[in-house]
Design a protein around this motif. Structure first.
Motif, PDB file in Angstrom:
ATOM      1  N   UNK A 122       0.793  -1.528   0.038  1.00 51.80           N
ATOM      2  CA  UNK A 122       0.451   0.085   0.207  1.00 51.80           C
ATOM      3  C   UNK A 122       0.823   0.961  -0.077  1.00 51.80           C
ATOM      4  N   UNK A 123       1.984   0.828   0.693  1.00 53.36           N
ATOM      5  CA  UNK A 123       3.173   2.306   0.523  1.00 53.36           C
ATOM      6  C   UNK A 123       3.240   2.707  -0.401  1.00 53.36           C
ATOM      7  N   UNK A 124       3.413   1.508  -1.663  1.00 47.27           N
ATOM      8  CA  UNK A 124       4.390   2.154  -3.016  1.00 47.27           C
ATOM      9  C   UNK A 124       2.970   2.612  -3.541  1.00 47.27           C
ATOM     10  N   UNK A 125       2.026   2.425  -2.802  1.00 48.56           N
ATOM     11  CA  UNK A 125       0.637   3.235  -3.851  1.00 48.56           C
ATOM     12  C   UNK A 125       0.603   4.374  -2.762  1.00 48.56           C
ATOM     13  N   UNK A 126       1.375   5.067  -2.426  1.00 49.30           N
ATOM     14  CA  UNK A 126       0.901   6.656  -1.677  1.00 49.30           C
ATOM     15  C   UNK A 126       1.397   7.396  -2.116  1.00 49.30           C
ATOM     16  N   UNK A 127       0.666   8.852  -2.371  1.00 49.50           N
ATOM     17  CA  UNK A 127       1.688   9.575  -3.015  1.00 49.50           C
ATOM     18  C   UNK A 127       3.093  10.296  -2.932  1.00 49.50           C
ATOM     19  N   UNK A 128       3.316  10.341  -1.750  1.00 47.69           N
ATOM     20  CA  UNK A 128       4.872  10.294  -1.273  1.00 47.69           C
ATOM     21  C   UNK A 128       5.666   9.445  -2.332  1.00 47.69           C
ATOM     22  N   UNK A 129       4.993   8.618  -2.493  1.00 47.93           N
ATOM     23  CA  UNK A 129       6.055   7.560  -3.038  1.00 47.93           C
ATOM     24  C   UNK A 129       5.837   7.798  -4.972  1.00 47.93           C
ATOM     25  N   UNK A 130       4.823   7.673  -5.402  1.00 47.45           N
ATOM     26  CA  UNK A 130       3.994   7.745  -6.693  1.00 47.45           C
ATOM     27  C   UNK A 130       5.137   9.321  -7.125  1.00 47.45           C
ATOM     28  N   UNK A 131       5.173  10.281  -6.467  1.00 42.35           N
ATOM     29  CA  UNK A 131       6.125  11.368  -6.842  1.00 42.35           C
ATOM     30  C   UNK A 131       7.465  10.931  -6.797  1.00 42.35           C
ATOM     31  N   UNK A 132       7.911   9.905  -6.540  1.00 46.74           N
ATOM     32  CA  UNK A 132       9.257   9.497  -6.230  1.00 46.74           C
ATOM     33  C   UNK A 132       9.441   8.986  -6.974  1.00 46.74           C
ATOM     34  N   UNK A 133       8.954   7.911  -7.309  1.00 45.47           N
ATOM     35  CA  UNK A 133       9.288   6.983  -9.025  1.00 45.47           C
ATOM     36  C   UNK A 133       8.628   6.842  -9.907  1.00 45.47           C
ATOM     37  N   UNK A 134       8.887   6.096 -10.241  1.00 47.25           N
ATOM     38  CA  UNK A 134       7.494   6.064 -11.773  1.00 47.25           C
ATOM     39  C   UNK A 134       7.269   4.368 -11.910  1.00 47.25           C
ATOM     40  N   UNK A 135       6.357   4.194 -12.520  1.00 46.19           N
ATOM     41  CA  UNK A 135       6.100   2.808 -12.424  1.00 46.19           C
ATOM     42  C   UNK A 135       5.977   1.558 -12.849  1.00 46.19           C
ATOM     43  N   UNK A 136       7.331   1.566 -13.745  1.00 44.78           N
ATOM     44  CA  UNK A 136       8.066   0.682 -13.926  1.00 44.78           C
ATOM     45  C   UNK A 136       8.458   0.185 -12.152  1.00 44.78           C
ATOM     46  N   UNK A 137       9.197   0.904 -12.107  1.00 45.41           N
ATOM     47  CA  UNK A 137       9.734   1.068 -10.395  1.00 45.41           C
ATOM     48  C   UNK A 137       8.976   0.782  -9.937  1.00 45.41           C
ATOM     49  N   UNK A 138       7.739   0.882  -9.418  1.00 46.46           N
ATOM     50  CA  UNK A 138       6.393   0.441  -8.503  1.00 46.46           C
ATOM     51  C   UNK A 138       6.615  -0.795  -8.801  1.00 46.46           C
ATOM     52  N   UNK A 139       6.369  -0.835 -10.049  1.00 45.84           N
ATOM     53  CA  UNK A 139       5.965  -2.455 -10.106  1.00 45.84           C
ATOM     54  C   UNK A 139       7.434  -3.550 -10.113  1.00 45.84           C
ATOM     55  N   UNK A 140       7.948  -3.131 -10.373  1.00 49.13           N
ATOM     56  CA  UNK A 140       9.157  -3.936 -10.156  1.00 49.13           C
ATOM     57  C   UNK A 140       9.297  -4.392  -8.647  1.00 49.13           C
ATOM     58  N   UNK A 141       9.234  -3.158  -7.877  1.00 49.87           N
ATOM     59  CA  UNK A 141       9.532  -3.646  -6.567  1.00 49.87           C
ATOM     60  C   UNK A 141       8.275  -4.745  -6.302  1.00 49.87           C
ATOM     61  N   UNK A 142       7.410  -3.920  -6.169  1.00 50.49           N
ATOM     62  CA  UNK A 142       6.154  -4.664  -6.003  1.00 50.49           C
ATOM     63  C   UNK A 142       6.110  -6.310  -6.354  1.00 50.49           C
TER      64      UNK A 142
END
Length: 170
Positions: A122-142
């Motif tokens: 859920x933290x990967x989809x927080x506003x703060x994390x979304x401004x720090x990382x782009x979609x491929x990074x979020x998907x890779x980490x998740x």
């Protein structure tokens, strides 16, 4: 808190794998140390987050990420207490058998890890994390966290979930 749940806690659980070539006593000692380190890291992370929100006059525990993270921290600390009882089972023998204690410890530990993983996801989809990382990074980490969570769940199931089958002696 991410370091506690994703890094150290997953290592503590996976260290008990059958493929690790150490004695059971050595494995449980390292498991105990890593879980203690995860508890310290989670407490420091929780305290830092709480202090940071106090400094900025922001509300606490208003998102699912915050609520699940707080529950995961509280349950981790209770799980560490339960693990301490596992380390010295002679004191609990009058109340519950070691086999039951061990099974409860494994399944409640899996629950704690699952809650920590959910809070992380859920933290990967927080506003703060979304401004720090782009979609491929979020998907890779998740995706990487999902693979580790499945390995942890598989290990707990492999060790405690399957009922033993008995074969008749002929």
């Amino acid at each position: 808190m991410s370091l506690a749940f994703i890094g150290v806690l997953s290592s503590a659980v996976l260290f008990l794998n059958r493929d690790v070539k150490l004695s059971w006593r050595a494995k449980t000692f390292v498991h105990w140390l890593l879980n203690g380190a995860a508890g310290v890291a989670a407490a420091v992370g929780f305290g830092s987050i709480y202090y940071n929100k106090e400094q900025r006059d922001k509300p606490h525990f208003v998102s699912w990420h915050g609520l699940i993270g707080a529950y995961a921290c509280a349950l981790l600390l209770s799980q560490l207490t339960f693990g301490g009882i596992m380390k010295f089972p002679q004191y609990a023998r009058a109340v519950v058998s070691y086999k039951t204690l061990r099974r409860c410890h494994a399944f409640s530990g899996a629950l704690v890890y699952t809650l920590g993983s959910a809070a992380f996801a859920l933290g990967l989809f927080s506003t703060w994390f979304q401004t720090q990382a782009n979609v491929p990074i979020v998907l890779a980490v998740g995706g990487a966290q999902a693979v580790v969570a499945l390995c942890v769940a598989r290990q707990v199931y492999r060790g405690f979930g399957k009922p033993k089958t008995f074969q008749k002696k002929q």
